[in-house]
Scaffold this motif. Structure first.
Motif, PDB file in Angstrom:
ATOM      1  N   LEU A  36       6.242  15.454 -17.363  1.00 38.48           N
ATOM      2  CA  LEU A  36       5.013  15.272 -17.106  1.00 38.48           C
ATOM      3  C   LEU A  36       4.655  16.352 -17.812  1.00 38.48           C
ATOM      4  N   GLU A  37       4.676  16.970 -17.750  1.00 36.69           N
ATOM      5  CA  GLU A  37       3.734  18.475 -18.775  1.00 36.69           C
ATOM      6  C   GLU A  37       2.893  17.501 -20.165  1.00 36.69           C
ATOM      7  N   ARG A  38       4.397  16.761 -21.132  1.00 33.28           N
ATOM      8  CA  ARG A  38       3.590  16.846 -22.027  1.00 33.28           C
ATOM      9  C   ARG A  38       2.733  15.482 -21.662  1.00 33.28           C
ATOM     10  N   LEU A  39       2.719  14.863 -21.063  1.00 36.15           N
ATOM     11  CA  LEU A  39       1.970  13.774 -20.897  1.00 36.15           C
ATOM     12  C   LEU A  39       0.936  14.469 -20.614  1.00 36.15           C
ATOM     13  N   ALA A  40       0.482  15.213 -19.225  1.00 32.91           N
ATOM     14  CA  ALA A  40      -0.176  16.218 -18.854  1.00 32.91           C
ATOM     15  C   ALA A  40      -1.303  16.544 -20.165  1.00 32.91           C
ATOM     16  N   ALA A  41      -0.476  17.299 -20.601  1.00 32.80           N
ATOM     17  CA  ALA A  41      -1.364  17.130 -22.553  1.00 32.80           C
ATOM     18  C   ALA A  41      -1.707  16.576 -23.362  1.00 32.80           C
ATOM     19  N   GLN A  42      -1.602  15.397 -22.989  1.00 32.48           N
ATOM     20  CA  GLN A  42      -1.539  14.075 -23.976  1.00 32.48           C
ATOM     21  C   GLN A  42      -3.396  13.905 -23.029  1.00 32.48           C
ATOM     22  N   ALA A  43      -2.820  14.018 -22.072  1.00 40.10           N
ATOM     23  CA  ALA A  43      -4.375  13.074 -21.348  1.00 40.10           C
ATOM     24  C   ALA A  43      -5.325  14.287 -21.219  1.00 40.10           C
ATOM     25  N   GLU A  44      -4.875  15.998 -21.966  1.00 41.02           N
ATOM     26  CA  GLU A  44      -6.276  16.885 -21.799  1.00 41.02           C
ATOM     27  C   GLU A  44      -6.479  16.193 -23.487  1.00 41.02           C
ATOM     28  N   GLU A  45      -5.685  16.230 -23.975  1.00 44.55           N
ATOM     29  CA  GLU A  45      -6.264  15.940 -25.522  1.00 44.55           C
ATOM     30  C   GLU A  45      -6.856  15.502 -25.557  1.00 44.55           C
ATOM     31  N   ARG A  46      -7.113  14.182 -25.242  1.00 42.53           N
ATOM     32  CA  ARG A  46      -7.613  12.636 -25.191  1.00 42.53           C
ATOM     33  C   ARG A  46      -8.627  12.420 -24.612  1.00 42.53           C
ATOM     34  N   ASP A  47      -8.679  13.239 -23.604  1.00 40.17           N
ATOM     35  CA  ASP A  47     -10.359  13.995 -22.503  1.00 40.17           C
ATOM     36  C   ASP A  47     -10.018  12.514 -21.451  1.00 40.17           C
ATOM     37  N   THR A  75     -10.510   1.610 -21.941  1.00 35.27           N
ATOM     38  CA  THR A  75     -10.574   2.615 -21.838  1.00 35.27           C
ATOM     39  C   THR A  75      -8.939   2.923 -21.511  1.00 35.27           C
ATOM     40  N   VAL A  76      -7.970   3.888 -22.503  1.00 38.06           N
ATOM     41  CA  VAL A  76      -6.758   4.099 -22.701  1.00 38.06           C
ATOM     42  C   VAL A  76      -6.705   5.360 -21.433  1.00 38.06           C
ATOM     43  N   THR A  77      -5.100   4.987 -20.685  1.00 33.34           N
ATOM     44  CA  THR A  77      -5.300   6.072 -20.222  1.00 33.34           C
ATOM     45  C   THR A  77      -3.733   6.517 -20.249  1.00 33.34           C
ATOM     46  N   LEU A  81      -2.088   3.380 -29.045  1.00 36.62           N
ATOM     47  CA  LEU A  81      -2.698   2.495 -28.226  1.00 36.62           C
ATOM     48  C   LEU A  81      -4.371   3.532 -28.039  1.00 36.62           C
ATOM     49  N   PHE A  82      -4.212   4.452 -27.786  1.00 36.41           N
ATOM     50  CA  PHE A  82      -5.414   5.554 -28.255  1.00 36.41           C
ATOM     51  C   PHE A  82      -6.643   5.113 -29.378  1.00 36.41           C
ATOM     52  N   ASP A  83      -5.653   5.039 -30.733  1.00 38.33           N
ATOM     53  CA  ASP A  83      -6.664   4.932 -32.125  1.00 38.33           C
ATOM     54  C   ASP A  83      -6.591   3.419 -31.768  1.00 38.33           C
ATOM     55  N   LEU A  84      -6.264   2.266 -31.627  1.00 36.60           N
ATOM     56  CA  LEU A  84      -6.711   1.119 -31.659  1.00 36.60           C
ATOM     57  C   LEU A  84      -7.666   0.993 -30.433  1.00 36.60           C
TER      58      LEU A  84
END
Ligand SMILES: [Zn+2]
Length: 454
Positions: free
Chosen positions: A216-227, A200-202, A189-192
Motif C-alpha cells: 500500500l505504501e509503495r503504491l502510494a509513493a508511485q501515485a505521488e510521483e506520478r501525480d 489518464t493512468v491511475t 502504462l504511465f509512459d504509454l
C-alpha cells in the motif's frame, strides 16, 4: 493609425469566430443539476468547436450553417454521466454467479476465473462494456482491472474518456505474474499514455485485505510521483472490517490513516462500513468516495452513509462497480437506485433528491477525478462531453421537471446521441466508434470459454 488598429481588430475578430464543427439541438437543456441551469426552449443548442463547447443558445444551427447538426425536436441535452468505479471487463462474468456473499462470490467464482483471463478476453470484454456505457449515456469511466494496457487499448478505440490502472495485490497476477512485474507494468502504462487526450493512468491497490502495508505504501509513493489518483476498494463490507481488525487491530479506514495514506489522491470505492468519526476523518483528509449502491445492495454489503458524507463536504461520485455484481453499467439505473436506497434507509423521502443525485453522477464524479474544470457540466469552455435523450416517449411524458425524469423515469436506453471530447461516438443509437455487432458476436464465443473455465 486608425486604419492599422481597425485591421488589427478585424483580424482578431476573424480568429475569434470559433470554427464550429458540431451543433446539438433539442428542446431541453440541463447544463448542471442546479434548477437555474435547466432550460426548455425550441431549438436550444450547444455549439462545439474541436473538443470544446463554444456557445449555448437557441437556433445555433442557423448561426453556424456549415456545422454538422444533430437535432431532435424533443431532445434533452445534458452532461455525459461519469462512472467513478467499475471493472469494465467483468462484463464477461455477467450473470455467471449471483446471489452469493461477497467473499464466496470472489473466492470461489471470480478469482479462479480471473486467474485464467487473457489479454484478448479483457480487451473484448472491455469493448463490450464500452458499447453498453456509450449506449446508456456514460462519457467517462474510472476503471480498475487486470491487463490494463488492453483496457486502455479498448478505451482508446471507443473514444471514451477514461481513468484506468492495473489492479495490484500481493498474490501473483494472471497478467504480470510476480508483484515486482506489476509495478513495472504500471510504470510502462504511465509512459504509454503520457499526454493522451482521453486516458489518464491511475494507481490501483485492490484493497487493504489483498495488499500488505508495504505494498500500500509503495503504491502510494508511485501515485505521488506520478501525480495521479490512488483508487482502492475501502470499507466495502463487514468481512473486510473483520479481516482488518484481526490483522491490524483497526478498521480499514483507520489502517490507511495509521499508514499515513489518506489524502486527496485517494478514491475509495464503496465506503460502506464507516463510523461517524471515520467519515469525519475522510472529509478532513479530502478522500473521495465512489458510491456503488447497486453492487452494495446485490452483495448485501450495506448502505454507504452518502447523505451524511455530502453534508460533511466529502466529494462523492457514483459508480456501477463491475457488472458481475450489478449486473449492468447503466448509470441511469444507478441514479435511480442511489436516490431510493437512501430514502428507505433513513425513512425520509427528502434525502438524495433528484438534483443531488444528478449532481453526484455528473459534477461529483468530475470532482472525484480531479476534472471538474473540464467536464461534469455544460458551459462555454468546457470539454464537449454531452448526451441527448429522446423525451418523446410514454414513460417520459409529460415533462414538469426534467431532472426528476432523469433520476426516476429515464433509463440508459433513452439516450440517442453521445459526444465525447467533441467526437460523435453514437448517433441515433448507432455507435460510430465501435463495431457493436462484431463485438457482441465475439463475446458470445468468449462466454463459452468462460463457462468452461474450471
Ligand atoms: Zn469494485
Amino acid at each position: 493609425m486608425s486604419q492599422i488598429s481597425q485591421m488589427g481588430q478585424t483580424a482578431r475578430n476573424v480568429t475569434d469566430i470559433p470554427d464550429v464543427t458540431l451543433i446539438l439541438s433539442g428542446r431541453y437543456l440541463i447544463a448542471s443539476s442546479r434548477s437555474r441551469d435547466v432550460q426548455e426552449q425550441e431549438n436550444i443548442s450547444v455549439a462545439v468547436a474541436s473538443d470544446r463547447i463554444v456557445e449555448i443558445g437557441p437556433n445555433l444551427a442557423d448561426k453556424y450553417p456549415q456545422a454538422k447538426c444533430i437535432s431532435h425536436a424533443h431532445g434533452l441535452i445534458m452532461p455525459g454521466l461519469i462512472n467513478t468505479h467499475t471493472h469494465a471487463a467483468m462484463a464477461c462474468f455477467r450473470g455467471l454467479a449471483d446471489d452469493l456473499p461477497l467473499m464466496e462470490w470472489l473466492q470461489e467464482h471470480i478469482f479462479p476465473r480471473e486467474a485464467q483471463l487473457t489479454a484478448e478476453i479483457v480487451y473484448q470484454s472491455t469493448l463490450l462494456s464500452l458499447c453498453e456505457m456509450i449506449k446508456s449515456g456514460t462519457t467517462s469511466f474510472n476503471d480498475m482491472y487486470l491487463f490494463a494496457k488492453d483496457v486502455a487499448r479498448a478505451a482508446h478505440a471507443s473514444g471514451m474518456r477514461a481513468w484506468l490502472g492495473e489492479v495490484v495485490y500481493d498474490f501473483p497476477s494472471p497478467n504480470y505474474g510476480e508483484l515486482e512485474n506489476g509495478l513495472r507494468y504500471t510504470e510502462e502504462l504511465f509512459d504509454l499514455y503520457a499526454g493522451h487526450e482521453l486516458i489518464t493512468v491511475t494507481v490501483n491497490p485492490h484493497s487493504v485485505y489483498t495488499c500488505s502495508p508495504a505494498l500500500l505504501e509503495r503504491l502510494a509513493a508511485q501515485a505521488e510521483e506520478r501525480d495521479t489518483l490512488y483508487h482502492i476498494h475501502l470499507a466495502e463490507n463487514q468481512d473486510e472490517v473483520n479481516t482488518c481488525m484481526e490483522r491490524y487491530n483497526c478498521s480499514p479506514v483507520q489502517h490507511l490513516e495509521n499508514l499515513g495514506l489518506l489524502n486527496k489522491r485517494v478514491v475509495a470505492a464503496h465506503g460502506v462500513m464507516l463510523t461517524e468519526e471515520e467519515a469525519f476523518l475522510l472529509a478532513r483528509q479530502k478522500v473521495k468516495i465512489a458510491h456503488c449502491p447497486e453492487s452494495n445492495m446485490k452483495l448485501a454489503s450495506g448502505v454507504a452513509p452518502v447523505p451524511a458524507m455530502l453534508k460533511q463536504g466529502i466529494t462523492v461520485g457514483l459508480g456501477t462497480d463491475g457488472c458481475a455484481s450489478n449486473n449492468d453499467v447503466d448509470m441511469f439505473g444507478e441514479m435511480n437506485s442511489a436516490a431510493k436506497m437512501h430514502k428507505v434507509m433513513q425513512m425520509d423521502p427528502t434525502v438524495m433528491h433528484a438534483a443531488e443525485t444528478l449532481h453526484v453522477a455528473t459534477q461529483g464524479g468530475a470532482t472525484l477525478l480531479g476534472a471538474e474544470k473540464e467536464i461534469g457540466m455544460l458551459a462555454v469552455g468546457k470539454k464537449a462531453d454531452l448526451i441527448m435523450l429522446d423525451m418523446d416517449q410514454p414513460h417520459l411524458t409529460p415533462v414538469y421537471n426534467p431532472i426528476s425524469h432523469l433520476v426516476y423515469a429515464a433509463g440508459g436506453g433513452d439516450v440517442i446521441h453521445s459526444v465525447i471530447n467533441g467526437q460523435v461516438v453514437m448517433q441515433d443509437r448507432q455507435i460510430i466508434t465501435l463495431d457493436e455487432k462484431a463485438i457482441i458476436a465475439k463475446m458470445k464465443e468468449i462466454g463459452e470459454r468462460v463457462r468452461n473455465m474450471k
